[in-house]
Design a protein around this motif. Structure first.
Motif, PDB file in Angstrom:
ATOM      1  N   ALA A  37       0.838  -1.206   0.000  1.00 49.43           N
ATOM      2  CA  ALA A  37       0.000   0.000   0.000  1.00 49.43           C
ATOM      3  C   ALA A  37       0.872   1.255   0.000  1.00 49.43           C
ATOM      4  O   ALA A  37       0.590   2.216  -0.726  1.00 49.43           O
ATOM      5  N   VAL A  38       1.943   1.247   0.784  1.00 52.85           N
ATOM      6  CA  VAL A  38       2.825   2.422   0.832  1.00 52.85           C
ATOM      7  C   VAL A  38       3.537   2.609  -0.510  1.00 52.85           C
ATOM      8  O   VAL A  38       3.711   3.740  -0.972  1.00 52.85           O
ATOM      9  N   LEU A  39       3.916   1.498  -1.145  1.00 54.08           N
ATOM     10  CA  LEU A  39       4.555   1.611  -2.465  1.00 54.08           C
ATOM     11  C   LEU A  39       3.615   2.293  -3.462  1.00 54.08           C
ATOM     12  O   LEU A  39       4.014   3.180  -4.209  1.00 54.08           O
TER      13      LEU A  39
ATOM     14  N   VAL B 285       7.380   9.721  -5.751  1.00 55.80           N
ATOM     15  CA  VAL B 285       8.583   9.308  -5.009  1.00 55.80           C
ATOM     16  C   VAL B 285       9.189   8.104  -5.731  1.00 55.80           C
ATOM     17  O   VAL B 285       8.574   7.044  -5.791  1.00 55.80           O
ATOM     18  N   GLN B 286      10.390   8.272  -6.300  1.00 55.64           N
ATOM     19  CA  GLN B 286      10.956   7.250  -7.168  1.00 55.64           C
ATOM     20  C   GLN B 286      11.680   6.150  -6.404  1.00 55.64           C
ATOM     21  O   GLN B 286      11.762   5.029  -6.862  1.00 55.64           O
TER      22      GLN B 286
ATOM     23  N   ALA C 263       2.648  -0.915  -8.608  1.00 55.98           N
ATOM     24  CA  ALA C 263       3.364   0.361  -8.482  1.00 55.98           C
ATOM     25  C   ALA C 263       4.862   0.142  -8.385  1.00 55.98           C
ATOM     26  O   ALA C 263       5.639   0.933  -8.910  1.00 55.98           O
ATOM     27  N   ASP C 264       5.273  -0.982  -7.742  1.00 54.90           N
ATOM     28  CA  ASP C 264       6.712  -1.152  -7.522  1.00 54.90           C
ATOM     29  C   ASP C 264       7.478  -1.367  -8.820  1.00 54.90           C
ATOM     30  O   ASP C 264       8.685  -1.178  -8.870  1.00 54.90           O
ATOM     31  N   LYS C 265       6.769  -1.732  -9.866  1.00 53.19           N
ATOM     32  CA  LYS C 265       7.398  -1.864 -11.176  1.00 53.19           C
ATOM     33  C   LYS C 265       8.030  -0.545 -11.604  1.00 53.19           C
ATOM     34  O   LYS C 265       9.024  -0.522 -12.310  1.00 53.19           O
ATOM     35  N   TRP C 266       7.438   0.552 -11.199  1.00 51.53           N
ATOM     36  CA  TRP C 266       7.883   1.880 -11.627  1.00 51.53           C
ATOM     37  C   TRP C 266       8.776   2.550 -10.587  1.00 51.53           C
ATOM     38  O   TRP C 266       9.069   3.734 -10.699  1.00 51.53           O
TER      39      TRP C 266
ATOM     40  N   ALA D 221      13.862   6.668 -20.519  1.00 51.00           N
ATOM     41  CA  ALA D 221      14.203   5.524 -21.376  1.00 51.00           C
ATOM     42  C   ALA D 221      13.759   4.218 -20.725  1.00 51.00           C
ATOM     43  O   ALA D 221      13.216   3.326 -21.393  1.00 51.00           O
ATOM     44  N   ARG D 222      13.952   4.118 -19.404  1.00 50.82           N
ATOM     45  CA  ARG D 222      13.558   2.891 -18.715  1.00 50.82           C
ATOM     46  C   ARG D 222      12.046   2.707 -18.733  1.00 50.82           C
ATOM     47  O   ARG D 222      11.541   1.603 -18.940  1.00 50.82           O
ATOM     48  N   PHE D 223      11.312   3.795 -18.508  1.00 46.35           N
ATOM     49  CA  PHE D 223       9.851   3.698 -18.520  1.00 46.35           C
ATOM     50  C   PHE D 223       9.319   3.379 -19.919  1.00 46.35           C
ATOM     51  O   PHE D 223       8.354   2.622 -20.059  1.00 46.35           O
ATOM     52  N   TYR D 224       9.961   3.958 -20.949  1.00 47.03           N
ATOM     53  CA  TYR D 224       9.573   3.594 -22.330  1.00 47.03           C
ATOM     54  C   TYR D 224       9.736   2.088 -22.511  1.00 47.03           C
ATOM     55  O   TYR D 224       8.838   1.397 -22.992  1.00 47.03           O
TER      56      TYR D 224
END
Lengths: 227, 227
Positions: A51-53, A61-62, A84-87, A202-205
């Motif tokens: 939940a916090v992630l 917050v990255q 969410a933790d994927k990002w 680039a990583r998110f793409y």
């Protein structure tokens, strides 16, 4: 599924992303920060970690730190974290002192939540400098080590009979406040330097291309089953 | 256990309460309000209802409205609510229009959370007047009826890839903000008129005496078992 080896960044292949998705990624990256972070210390309930992630991701917050507790390992819960933790960059630590020392060496002010006497109120904290918010175990609270190493201990004022907020609720209240204060004190919240911003974009793409590949594959499989 | 008939307020019996407990009750009552409230519309997950009740109680919100959904009835979850609802007035409604009409007739501004185009940001809302925050079903969001009847629709700005906050997290962020704004705009948050304050104090004394009685009884039972 991408055939790029694990760990190596696959080519961005921007043609594979819809312009809307690229615009969304650009907007998210512009709001990302590594100068505000969260430390979760020995949470007992992995649902709270998830939940916090999700909340941290929603606030841009990255980087998030998880000090693994003795009871349970952090167990990824897709339903609650909504992936969410994927990002995010989730940094795992075996003990609190190593985690907090590393953050302090990087110039972070460490603020530990603690419902004790003489602690500051959330509204008294400043976020002009990089800041790490430390949340403790659901039952024991933050450790004595965390309190000793923190620059300040603070609490959300409690107005009712409940002794505490649920930890994921507390994290949300603190992050919302921190983001507001950062915009006041620093002029903005998202603040990645240009090179980090480019690397993250680039990583998110690449992650989105992979995701799109998976979705397309799933659609093809579903189509074949129908046929 | 008190022998007072159910429903009738037992005598306050203040001698039975420790002075610390009475002081705590007085402090809580001074921070209570009925001019800020929450409406939970057809939540699918009773755990979310319980979590919002606990948060509302912690922020001094005395009255909470639950519009019962078609799927599940509100089911009290002691573990998550931490018995917060014991100290609250939880008003149940069969439909949204009745609930919102009643609140508007009492002078409430109705603010519905909605992640649509052109809605206001949370920071744009004013809390100078009595205000009701409406949170919708976890999947469908607030109903079209709620959006139509609301004085304003608003959203917490989303900065990441997540499309939404968990509803109990959203409620906490909104309540924290509302309490801050109320203190700025109204000068204070807790605002029960003297007669309501006295009545609530008497009720909380009585509830605490009952609770103390139960605790004492449980202790006697445990003692007898040991013997």
């Amino acid at each position: 599924m991408s055939h790029a080896p694990r760990g190596a960044a696959p080519p961005p292949a921007p043609d594979f992303l819809l312009p809307e998705r690229r615009a969304r990624i650009d907007a998210v990256v512009a709001q990302r920060t590594r100068t505000l972070t969260v430390v979760m210390e020995a949470f007992a309930d992995p649902q709270n970690t998830s939940a916090v992630l999700r909340t941290a991701e929603s606030f841009g917050v990255q980087e998030v730190h998880v000090v693994v507790g003795p009871q349970k390992r952090y167990d990824r819960n897709k339903k609650i974290s909504q992936n969410a933790d994927k990002w995010l960059e989730v940094v795992r630590w075996k003990d609190t002192p190593s985690c907090l020392a590393a953050l302090k060496a990087r110039g972070f002010r460490v603020y530990a939540t603690h419902l004790g006497e003489g602690v500051r109120g959330l509204s008294e904290l400043t976020f002009a400098e990089p800041a790490a918010l430390v949340f403790g175990n659901e039952h024991a609270g933050v450790s004595a080590e965390a309190r000793r190493l923190a620059d300040a201990c603070f609490a959300i004022p409690m107005r009712g009979f409940s002794q505490s907020f649920n930890v994921s609720v507390a994290a949300a209240i603190c992050l919302a406040r921190a983001v507001d204060r950062r915009e006041l004190e620093r002029g903005r919240h998202g603040d990645l330097p240009p090179a980090e911003l480019e690397a993250l974009r680039a990583r998110f793409y690449a992650l989105s291309v992979k995701q799109r590949g998976r979705i397309a594959k799933a659609a093809r499989v579903a189509e074949r089953r129908k046929a």
